[in-house]
Write a protein that holds these residues in place. Structure first.
Motif, PDB file in Angstrom:
ATOM      1  N   GLY A   8     -23.335   2.590  22.087  1.00 17.59           N
ATOM      2  CA  GLY A   8     -23.392   3.761  22.943  1.00 17.59           C
ATOM      3  C   GLY A   8     -23.325   5.039  22.129  1.00 17.59           C
ATOM      4  N   THR A   9     -23.166   6.139  22.832  1.00 16.87           N
ATOM      5  CA  THR A   9     -23.096   7.461  22.217  1.00 16.87           C
ATOM      6  C   THR A   9     -21.658   7.950  22.234  1.00 16.87           C
ATOM      7  OG1 THR A   9     -25.317   7.944  23.025  1.00 16.87           O
ATOM      8  CG2 THR A   9     -23.985   9.821  22.334  1.00 16.87           C
ATOM      9  N   LEU A  10     -21.188   8.440  21.088  1.00 17.32           N
ATOM     10  CA  LEU A  10     -19.845   9.001  21.016  1.00 17.32           C
ATOM     11  C   LEU A  10     -19.784  10.273  21.848  1.00 17.32           C
ATOM     12  CD1 LEU A  10     -18.972   8.526  17.248  1.00 17.32           C
ATOM     13  CD2 LEU A  10     -17.661   7.649  19.189  1.00 17.32           C
ATOM     14  N   VAL A  11     -18.958  10.277  22.864  1.00 20.73           N
ATOM     15  CA  VAL A  11     -18.797  11.430  23.753  1.00 20.73           C
ATOM     16  C   VAL A  11     -17.672  12.319  23.259  1.00 20.73           C
ATOM     17  CG1 VAL A  11     -18.145  12.126  26.101  1.00 20.73           C
ATOM     18  CG2 VAL A  11     -19.645  10.174  25.753  1.00 20.73           C
ATOM     19  N   LYS A  12     -16.562  11.705  22.868  1.00 18.08           N
ATOM     20  CA  LYS A  12     -15.375  12.464  22.466  1.00 18.08           C
ATOM     21  C   LYS A  12     -14.608  11.672  21.428  1.00 18.08           C
ATOM     22  CE  LYS A  12     -12.176  15.684  23.072  1.00 18.08           C
ATOM     23  NZ  LYS A  12     -12.374  17.017  22.581  1.00 18.08           N
ATOM     24  N   ILE A  13     -14.177  12.373  20.375  1.00 19.71           N
ATOM     25  CA  ILE A  13     -13.281  11.799  19.373  1.00 19.71           C
ATOM     26  C   ILE A  13     -12.006  12.634  19.417  1.00 19.71           C
ATOM     27  CG2 ILE A  13     -12.897  11.293  16.940  1.00 19.71           C
ATOM     28  CD1 ILE A  13     -15.962  11.143  16.608  1.00 19.71           C
ATOM     29  N   PHE A  14     -10.911  12.012  19.764  1.00 17.38           N
ATOM     30  CA  PHE A  14      -9.638  12.714  19.874  1.00 17.38           C
ATOM     31  C   PHE A  14      -8.922  12.764  18.536  1.00 17.38           C
ATOM     32  CE2 PHE A  14     -10.518  11.143  24.137  1.00 17.38           C
ATOM     33  CZ  PHE A  14     -10.255  12.258  24.914  1.00 17.38           C
ATOM     34  N   PRO A  15      -8.033  13.731  18.348  1.00 23.50           N
ATOM     35  CA  PRO A  15      -7.214  13.742  17.135  1.00 23.50           C
ATOM     36  C   PRO A  15      -6.235  12.564  17.144  1.00 23.50           C
ATOM     37  CG  PRO A  15      -6.745  15.683  18.517  1.00 23.50           C
ATOM     38  CD  PRO A  15      -7.779  14.864  19.222  1.00 23.50           C
ATOM     39  N   THR A  16      -5.719  12.233  15.988  1.00 24.02           N
ATOM     40  CA  THR A  16      -4.726  11.172  15.890  1.00 24.02           C
ATOM     41  C   THR A  16      -3.460  11.588  16.628  1.00 24.02           C
ATOM     42  OG1 THR A  16      -5.611  10.416  13.783  1.00 24.02           O
ATOM     43  CG2 THR A  16      -3.333   9.807  14.276  1.00 24.02           C
ATOM     44  N   GLN A  24       0.870   5.128  15.302  1.00 23.25           N
ATOM     45  CA  GLN A  24      -0.069   6.196  15.644  1.00 23.25           C
ATOM     46  C   GLN A  24      -1.362   5.579  16.150  1.00 23.25           C
ATOM     47  OE1 GLN A  24      -0.893   8.564  12.192  1.00 23.25           O
ATOM     48  NE2 GLN A  24      -1.887   6.920  11.090  1.00 23.25           N
ATOM     49  N   LEU A  25      -2.095   6.348  16.972  1.00 19.42           N
ATOM     50  CA  LEU A  25      -3.378   5.863  17.456  1.00 19.42           C
ATOM     51  C   LEU A  25      -4.354   7.028  17.565  1.00 19.42           C
ATOM     52  CD1 LEU A  25      -4.033   6.505  20.732  1.00 19.42           C
ATOM     53  CD2 LEU A  25      -2.188   4.912  21.010  1.00 19.42           C
ATOM     54  N   ARG A  26      -5.627   6.682  17.574  1.00 20.97           N
ATOM     55  CA  ARG A  26      -6.688   7.672  17.726  1.00 20.97           C
ATOM     56  C   ARG A  26      -7.722   7.088  18.670  1.00 20.97           C
ATOM     57  NH1 ARG A  26     -10.019  10.683  12.916  1.00 20.97           N
ATOM     58  NH2 ARG A  26     -10.897  12.338  14.211  1.00 20.97           N
ATOM     59  N   GLU A  27      -7.968   7.802  19.754  1.00 20.88           N
ATOM     60  CA  GLU A  27      -8.882   7.329  20.774  1.00 20.88           C
ATOM     61  C   GLU A  27     -10.245   7.997  20.643  1.00 20.88           C
ATOM     62  OE1 GLU A  27      -6.007   6.229  24.448  1.00 20.88           O
ATOM     63  OE2 GLU A  27      -6.272   8.382  24.072  1.00 20.88           O
ATOM     64  N   PHE A  28     -11.251   7.303  21.160  1.00 19.65           N
ATOM     65  CA  PHE A  28     -12.599   7.871  21.236  1.00 19.65           C
ATOM     66  C   PHE A  28     -13.287   7.301  22.467  1.00 19.65           C
ATOM     67  CE2 PHE A  28     -12.906   4.065  18.678  1.00 19.65           C
ATOM     68  CZ  PHE A  28     -14.121   3.473  18.995  1.00 19.65           C
ATOM     69  N   VAL A  29     -14.230   8.085  23.009  1.00 21.12           N
ATOM     70  CA  VAL A  29     -14.932   7.699  24.229  1.00 21.12           C
ATOM     71  C   VAL A  29     -16.386   7.430  23.894  1.00 21.12           C
ATOM     72  CG1 VAL A  29     -15.608   8.424  26.548  1.00 21.12           C
ATOM     73  CG2 VAL A  29     -13.361   9.082  25.643  1.00 21.12           C
ATOM     74  N   LEU A  30     -16.893   6.332  24.414  1.00 24.95           N
ATOM     75  CA  LEU A  30     -18.266   5.909  24.182  1.00 24.95           C
ATOM     76  C   LEU A  30     -19.005   5.873  25.518  1.00 24.95           C
ATOM     77  CD1 LEU A  30     -19.781   4.883  21.632  1.00 24.95           C
ATOM     78  CD2 LEU A  30     -19.319   2.583  22.452  1.00 24.95           C
ATOM     79  N   ASP A  48      -3.328   2.956  10.038  1.00 24.11           N
ATOM     80  CA  ASP A  48      -4.139   3.513   8.951  1.00 24.11           C
ATOM     81  C   ASP A  48      -5.622   3.578   9.298  1.00 24.11           C
ATOM     82  OD1 ASP A  48      -1.853   3.776   7.438  1.00 24.11           O
ATOM     83  OD2 ASP A  48      -2.139   1.882   6.377  1.00 24.11           O
ATOM     84  N   ASP A  49      -6.050   2.892  10.338  1.00 28.52           N
ATOM     85  CA  ASP A  49      -7.459   2.871  10.706  1.00 28.52           C
ATOM     86  C   ASP A  49      -7.890   4.100  11.507  1.00 28.52           C
ATOM     87  OD1 ASP A  49      -7.807   0.376   9.447  1.00 28.52           O
ATOM     88  OD2 ASP A  49      -6.957  -0.608  11.217  1.00 28.52           O
ATOM     89  N   CYS A  50      -6.937   4.959  11.864  1.00 27.38           N
ATOM     90  CA  CYS A  50      -7.266   6.157  12.645  1.00 27.38           C
ATOM     91  C   CYS A  50      -8.278   7.055  11.933  1.00 27.38           C
ATOM     92  CB  CYS A  50      -5.997   6.952  12.958  1.00 27.38           C
ATOM     93  SG  CYS A  50      -4.893   6.101  14.102  1.00 27.38           S
ATOM     94  N   ASP A  51      -8.214   7.116  10.602  1.00 24.55           N
ATOM     95  CA  ASP A  51      -9.117   8.005   9.859  1.00 24.55           C
ATOM     96  C   ASP A  51     -10.541   7.463   9.736  1.00 24.55           C
ATOM     97  OD1 ASP A  51      -8.556   5.998   8.074  1.00 24.55           O
ATOM     98  OD2 ASP A  51      -8.028   7.324   6.408  1.00 24.55           O
ATOM     99  N   ILE A  52     -10.786   6.243  10.189  1.00 28.15           N
ATOM    100  CA  ILE A  52     -12.140   5.683  10.175  1.00 28.15           C
ATOM    101  C   ILE A  52     -13.090   6.591  10.954  1.00 28.15           C
ATOM    102  CG2 ILE A  52     -13.560   3.778  11.068  1.00 28.15           C
ATOM    103  CD1 ILE A  52     -11.159   1.936  10.378  1.00 28.15           C
ATOM    104  N   LEU A  53     -12.591   7.194  12.033  1.00 23.67           N
ATOM    105  CA  LEU A  53     -13.430   8.044  12.881  1.00 23.67           C
ATOM    106  C   LEU A  53     -13.843   9.345  12.208  1.00 23.67           C
ATOM    107  CD1 LEU A  53     -11.661   7.408  16.270  1.00 23.67           C
ATOM    108  CD2 LEU A  53     -13.975   6.719  15.631  1.00 23.67           C
ATOM    109  N   ASP A  54     -13.235   9.700  11.075  1.00 18.90           N
ATOM    110  CA  ASP A  54     -13.620  10.914  10.357  1.00 18.90           C
ATOM    111  C   ASP A  54     -15.063  10.855   9.871  1.00 18.90           C
ATOM    112  OD1 ASP A  54     -11.079  11.893  10.759  1.00 18.90           O
ATOM    113  OD2 ASP A  54     -10.369  11.382   8.741  1.00 18.90           O
ATOM    114  N   LYS A  55     -15.624   9.670   9.759  1.00 23.69           N
ATOM    115  CA  LYS A  55     -16.995   9.484   9.260  1.00 23.69           C
ATOM    116  C   LYS A  55     -18.047   9.613  10.350  1.00 23.69           C
ATOM    117  CE  LYS A  55     -15.356   6.383   5.687  1.00 23.69           C
ATOM    118  NZ  LYS A  55     -14.051   5.856   6.020  1.00 23.69           N
ATOM    119  N   PHE A  56     -17.614   9.905  11.578  1.00 23.99           N
ATOM    120  CA  PHE A  56     -18.516   9.953  12.727  1.00 23.99           C
ATOM    121  C   PHE A  56     -18.396  11.294  13.442  1.00 23.99           C
ATOM    122  CE2 PHE A  56     -17.595   5.596  11.766  1.00 23.99           C
ATOM    123  CZ  PHE A  56     -18.829   4.980  11.876  1.00 23.99           C
ATOM    124  N   LYS A  57     -19.464  11.623  14.197  1.00 25.78           N
ATOM    125  CA  LYS A  57     -19.507  12.873  14.951  1.00 25.78           C
ATOM    126  C   LYS A  57     -19.851  12.574  16.398  1.00 25.78           C
ATOM    127  CE  LYS A  57     -21.043  15.814  11.163  1.00 25.78           C
ATOM    128  NZ  LYS A  57     -21.503  15.028  10.067  1.00 25.78           N
TER     129      LYS A  57
END
Length: 134
Positions: A8-16, A24-30, A48-57
Motif C-alpha cells: 500500500g501507500t504510506l499515509v502517515k509515519i508517526f514519531p517514536t 518504545q514503539l513507532r506507528e505508521f498508517v498504510l 530498536d526497529d523504530c528507526d527503520i521507518l526513517d528510510k521511508f517517506k
C-alpha cells in the motif's frame, strides 16, 4: 504466530513514542487499495526497529509483513475484559523496484530493511498511566 502481508501507500509515519524506560514503539498508517473500499491500516515497529521507518517517506508505495497480535486487558477483576489486536511490523520494503535501484545506484547503503525480526516478546500489559497495553 499468525502473520499478515500487504502492499500500500504510506499515509502517515508517526514519531517514536516512548512508553517506558524499557519500551518504545513507532506507528505508521498504510492505505491498502483492495476492492471497492480502500483500507487505512495502522502497523507498529517496536524497540530498536523504530528507526527503520526513517528510510521511508509518506506517499511511497511499500510492502509490509507483520505479525498479528492479540491481548486481553482488564483494569480490575470487576471490570469487563476487553481484547485488542495489533499488527507488529517485522519488515518493510519499497514496493517499486525503481526505488530500490535508486538506493543502490546512489551508493546509499541504508537500503530498506527486509530482514525478519523475531516476534515481539515485550509484555506491555502494565505500561502507561492508564494501564492500557499500548
Amino acid at each position: 504466530m499468525p502473520s499478515f502481508e500487504t502492499e500500500g501507500t504510506l499515509v502517515k509515519i508517526f514519531p517514536t513514542s516512548v512508553k517506558s524506560e524499557r519500551f518504545q514503539l513507532r506507528e505508521f498508517v498504510l492505505n491498502v487499495e483492495e476492492g471497492n473500499y480502500p483500507q487505512e491500516i495502522i502497523f507498529q515497529f517496536t524497540q530498536d526497529d523504530c528507526d527503520i521507518l526513517d528510510k521511508f517517506k509518506e506517499g511511497e508505495k511499500v510492502k509490509v509483513s507483520s505479525w498479528i497480535r492479540g491481548k486481553k486487558w482488564q483494569r480490575s477483576p470487576q471490570d469487563e475484559p476487553r481484547w485488542f489486536n495489533s499488527l507488529a511490523a517485522r519488515s518493510i520494503e519499497h514496493a517499486d523496484p525503481m526505488m530500490q535501484d535508486i538506493n543502490q545506484d546512489t551508493g546509499n547503503n541504508d537500503s530498506p530493511f527486509t530482514g525478519d525480526i523475531p516476534p515481539p516478546t515485550e509484555d506491555t500489559s502494565s505500561m502507561g498511566d492508564d494501564d492500557l497495553p499500548f
